[in-house]
Scaffold this active site. Structure first.
Site, mmCIF file in Angstrom:
data_model
loop_
_atom_site.group_PDB
_atom_site.id
_atom_site.type_symbol
_atom_site.label_atom_id
_atom_site.label_comp_id
_atom_site.label_asym_id
_atom_site.label_seq_id
_atom_site.Cartn_x
_atom_site.Cartn_y
_atom_site.Cartn_z
ATOM 1 N N HIS A 110 35.494 147.090 -26.493
ATOM 2 C CA HIS A 110 34.336 147.909 -26.094
ATOM 3 C C HIS A 110 34.858 149.146 -25.358
ATOM 4 O O HIS A 110 35.735 149.029 -24.490
ATOM 5 C CB HIS A 110 33.398 147.097 -25.197
ATOM 6 C CG HIS A 110 32.173 147.874 -24.836
ATOM 7 N ND1 HIS A 110 31.124 148.067 -25.716
ATOM 8 C CD2 HIS A 110 31.857 148.570 -23.719
ATOM 9 C CE1 HIS A 110 30.212 148.824 -25.146
ATOM 10 N NE2 HIS A 110 30.632 149.150 -23.925
ATOM 11 N N GLY A 149 26.002 136.400 -25.269
ATOM 12 C CA GLY A 149 25.410 137.620 -24.728
ATOM 13 C C GLY A 149 25.998 138.865 -25.377
ATOM 14 O O GLY A 149 26.866 138.794 -26.244
HETATM 15 C C1 GAR Z 1 35.497 152.087 -31.080
HETATM 16 O O1 GAR Z 1 35.461 153.078 -30.082
HETATM 17 C C2 GAR Z 1 35.037 150.772 -30.514
HETATM 18 O O2 GAR Z 1 35.435 150.564 -29.191
HETATM 19 C C3 GAR Z 1 33.540 150.919 -30.606
HETATM 20 O O3 GAR Z 1 33.347 151.522 -31.884
HETATM 21 C C4 GAR Z 1 34.461 152.371 -32.169
HETATM 22 C C5 GAR Z 1 34.987 152.034 -33.544
HETATM 23 O O4 GAR Z 1 35.979 152.950 -33.948
HETATM 24 N N1 GAR Z 1 32.880 149.664 -30.472
HETATM 25 C C6 GAR Z 1 31.727 149.510 -29.829
HETATM 26 O O5 GAR Z 1 31.108 150.432 -29.337
HETATM 27 C C7 GAR Z 1 31.235 148.082 -29.761
HETATM 28 N N2 GAR Z 1 30.158 147.956 -28.801
HETATM 29 P P1 GAR Z 1 36.980 152.665 -35.142
HETATM 30 O O6 GAR Z 1 36.143 152.212 -36.337
HETATM 31 O O7 GAR Z 1 37.659 153.982 -35.394
HETATM 32 O O8 GAR Z 1 37.958 151.593 -34.706
#
Ligand code: GAR
Length: 197
Positions: A110, A149
């Site tokens: 996250h 959660g």
């Molecule tokens: C990342 O920043 C990850 O931390 C976030 O989505 C992005 C995916 O990037 N995840 C969340 O926000 C989950 N709540 P990527 O596809 O380039 O790895």
């Protein structure tokens, strides 16, 4: 050898960081068996293909009900006999039955320091927009186990990243990825693969 499944929805830069870390030996004793996406257009699927890893797409939109999608997702995951499921930007709620079956075997990255800017509605760029709106000077990333959660499971690793004057959500997102996410997620997998957690 830890059998890992990676679940994705988008660009897959975190998936890439995992694949690179395995190639470079930063992660040992682990192999990515499958990449599962809910989004047929996810570039992460191309990254999987480029590495000779099966890329599977299961979209909730192709199922009549959410229950049918949830059952199919769990059945797909079960096919690969996985030891660890990594949510690397997977923006679909994990079915309760899957959480029960894979307790302490699902981790998520996250892009904030939980408990800040997490929970319902906080994903992707929205997290960084909220951090900038609040005016925090430090943000970061968190790897945690997934429980029932939203972003509430036990925390494994966190890394802080500075917010700088002039940051936009995109600039901050990139810095959090480079300085925290792309390091923390491979590190967590390596620790688990080598029995250090
Ligand atoms: C990342 O920043 C990850 O931390 C976030 O989505 C992005 C995916 O990037 N995840 C969340 O926000 C989950 N709540 P990527 O596809 O380039 O790895």
């Amino acid at each position: 050898m830890l059998k890992v499944g990676v679940m994705v929805s988008g660009g897959g830069t975190n998936l890439q960081a995992i694949l690179d870390a395995i190639d470079h030996g930063t992660i040992t004793n682990a192999k990515v068996e499958v990449v599962i996406s809910n989004n047929p257009g996810a570039y992460a699927l191309e990254r999987a293909k480029g590495h000779g890893i099966p890329g599977v797409c299961l979209s909730p939109k192709s199922f009549d009900t959410r229950e049918a999608f949830n059952e199919a997702l769990l059945a797909k995951v079960d096919e690969y006999d996985l030891d660890l499921i990594v949510l690397a930007g997977f923006l679909v709620t994990i079915p309760a039955a899957m959480i029960r079956k894979y307790r302490n075997k699902i981790i998520n990255i996250h892009p904030s320091l939980i408990p800040s800017f997490c929970g319902v509605g906080y994903y992707g760029l929205k997290v960084h927009e909220a951090a900038l709106a609040r005016g925090v000077k430090l943000t970061g990333a968190t790897v945690h186990f997934v429980d029932e959660g939203m972003d509430s499971g036990p925390i494994l690793l966190q890394k802080a990243v500075e917010v700088l004057p002039g940051d936009t959500p995109k600039i901050l997102q990139q810095r959090v990825m480079e300085q925290a996410e792309w390091k923390l997620l491979p590190q967590a997998i390596d620790l688990i693969a080598n029995g250090k957690l």
